[in-house]
Design a protein around this motif. Structure first.
Motif, PDB file in Angstrom:
ATOM      1  N   TYR A  23       5.904 -53.756  28.468  1.00  0.00           N
ATOM      2  CA  TYR A  23       7.108 -54.542  28.208  1.00  0.00           C
ATOM      3  C   TYR A  23       6.993 -56.010  28.628  1.00  0.00           C
ATOM      4  CZ  TYR A  23      11.982 -56.021  28.266  1.00  0.00           C
ATOM      5  OH  TYR A  23      13.126 -56.702  28.061  1.00  0.00           O
ATOM      6  N   PRO A  24       6.447 -56.370  29.809  1.00  0.00           N
ATOM      7  CA  PRO A  24       6.405 -57.796  30.180  1.00  0.00           C
ATOM      8  C   PRO A  24       5.639 -58.671  29.199  1.00  0.00           C
ATOM      9  CG  PRO A  24       5.986 -56.420  32.095  1.00  0.00           C
ATOM     10  CD  PRO A  24       5.964 -55.519  30.905  1.00  0.00           C
ATOM     11  N   PHE A  25       4.639 -58.120  28.506  1.00  0.00           N
ATOM     12  CA  PHE A  25       3.868 -58.913  27.557  1.00  0.00           C
ATOM     13  C   PHE A  25       4.656 -59.208  26.277  1.00  0.00           C
ATOM     14  CE2 PHE A  25       0.751 -56.624  30.120  1.00  0.00           C
ATOM     15  CZ  PHE A  25      -0.053 -57.663  30.553  1.00  0.00           C
ATOM     16  N   LEU A  26       5.669 -58.393  25.968  1.00  0.00           N
ATOM     17  CA  LEU A  26       6.458 -58.592  24.758  1.00  0.00           C
ATOM     18  C   LEU A  26       7.844 -59.129  25.055  1.00  0.00           C
ATOM     19  CD1 LEU A  26       5.542 -55.292  22.856  1.00  0.00           C
ATOM     20  CD2 LEU A  26       4.518 -57.548  22.597  1.00  0.00           C
ATOM     21  N   GLN A  27       8.174 -59.325  26.319  1.00  0.00           N
ATOM     22  CA  GLN A  27       9.522 -59.738  26.687  1.00  0.00           C
ATOM     23  C   GLN A  27       9.874 -61.108  26.117  1.00  0.00           C
ATOM     24  OE1 GLN A  27      10.154 -60.009  30.878  1.00  0.00           O
ATOM     25  NE2 GLN A  27      12.371 -60.215  30.731  1.00  0.00           N
TER      26      GLN A  27
END
Length: 291
Positions: free
Chosen positions: A273-277
């Motif tokens: 998730y953090p890479f696509l946030q």
């Protein structure tokens, strides 16, 4: 620059405190799961409320990671998530782009998409179709029936319609065909939307278990969430994990195995998730308004 009043500053502080309390309430279950999974059985029995392990024990993780059945279900889930997300994005993007262009029967096709968004065939007709196509006990039964989400299709279509028409006209004048325009112009401009919808599809595939229960009969093809269901809900950790193999003679208690399994099943999707946030909000808002 406008000066903010005292009431507005106090309102911001109150909102920050409320959001902080909500965030802490969301983090508490993860902290509890983490603590119980690393706690000894004696600590779990003696304490009703554990926020940090008193005695660090890794027996539950050794038991899970020592099971080939657990690794097999993990890789099945990774396969379904990766391949399923690629299939979802391909069919959703191509159909959304086609419906965003002036083609014959566009309105009829759009009505058919909206109809599937409001109504579905139901469990029994869907099962009969999957069975008739020979997909029972195949991993493709977890991918093909959910290849396109009507909601994502409609939002992505609106996103494509917001792209300036001048880009299509300029590319057509330069001699580009529809496929070249879509591949070299539209898709590069749609990275925020594609990233947001890839997250939606990936989370859906990773957390899906009901379709696997219906269509998959071979326990060797169970995804991770079905394995997790057998461990946590049905409470058959040893039967689900062993599958004919010999693990520990004295396995850890089921409580610690359950918490360790939940943590191992949740961490991978949380790490993605953090890479696509950074694309998430932008990808959703760009397709939500019509010019």
């Amino acid at each position: 620059m406008m000066l903010r009043t005292r009431q507005e500053k106090w309102m911001d502080r109150v909102n920050n405190i409320i959001l902080l309390l909500i965030a802490l309430s969301m983090l508490f279950p993860f902290l509890y799961i983490f603590a119980v999974s690393f706690s000894s059985f004696e600590d779990v029995i003696r304490s009703d409320f554990i926020l940090w392990p008193k005695h660090w024990v890794t027996d539950a993780y050794e038991y899970l990671l020592g099971s080939s059945r657990f690794f097999q279900s993990f890789f099945v889930t990774v396969y379904i998530t990766v391949v399923g997300t690629i299939v979802n994005l391909f069919f959703t993007a191509t159909m959304a782009y086609g419906l965003s262009r002036p083609i014959y029967g566009q309105r009829t096709l759009l009505y058919m998409v909206v109809l599937t968004f409001l109504f579905n065939a139901g469990l029994i007709p869907t099962y009969m179709i999957v069975k008739a196509t020979g997909l029972i006990n195949s991993l493709w039964s977890l991918i093909i029936p959910a290849a396109i989400s009507p909601f994502n299709l409609i939002v992505m279509r609106q996103f494509f319609m917001n792209i300036p028409e001048e880009l299509h006209e300029a590319a057509t004048i330069d001699g580009a065909n529809a496929l070249q325009i879509f591949w070299k112009i539209i898709l590069p401009l749609s990275k925020p939307a594609l990233a947001a919808f890839s997250l939606f599809y990936a989370v859906g595939h990773w957390n899906s278990y009901f379709s696997a229960i219906i269509y998959i009969n071979d326990p060797a093809k169970w995804p991770l969430q079905v394995m997790l269901r057998q461990i946590v809900i049905v409470d058959e950790a040893q039967a689900a994990l062993q599958g004919g193999e010999q693990l520990l003679v004295n396995p850890p208690p089921s409580e610690t195995i359950q918490m360790a399994a939940i943590l191992l099943a949740t961490l991978p999707i949380l790490c993605v998730y953090p890479f696509l946030q950074k694309y998430f909000v932008k990808g959703m808002t760009l397709g939500s308004l019509k010019e």
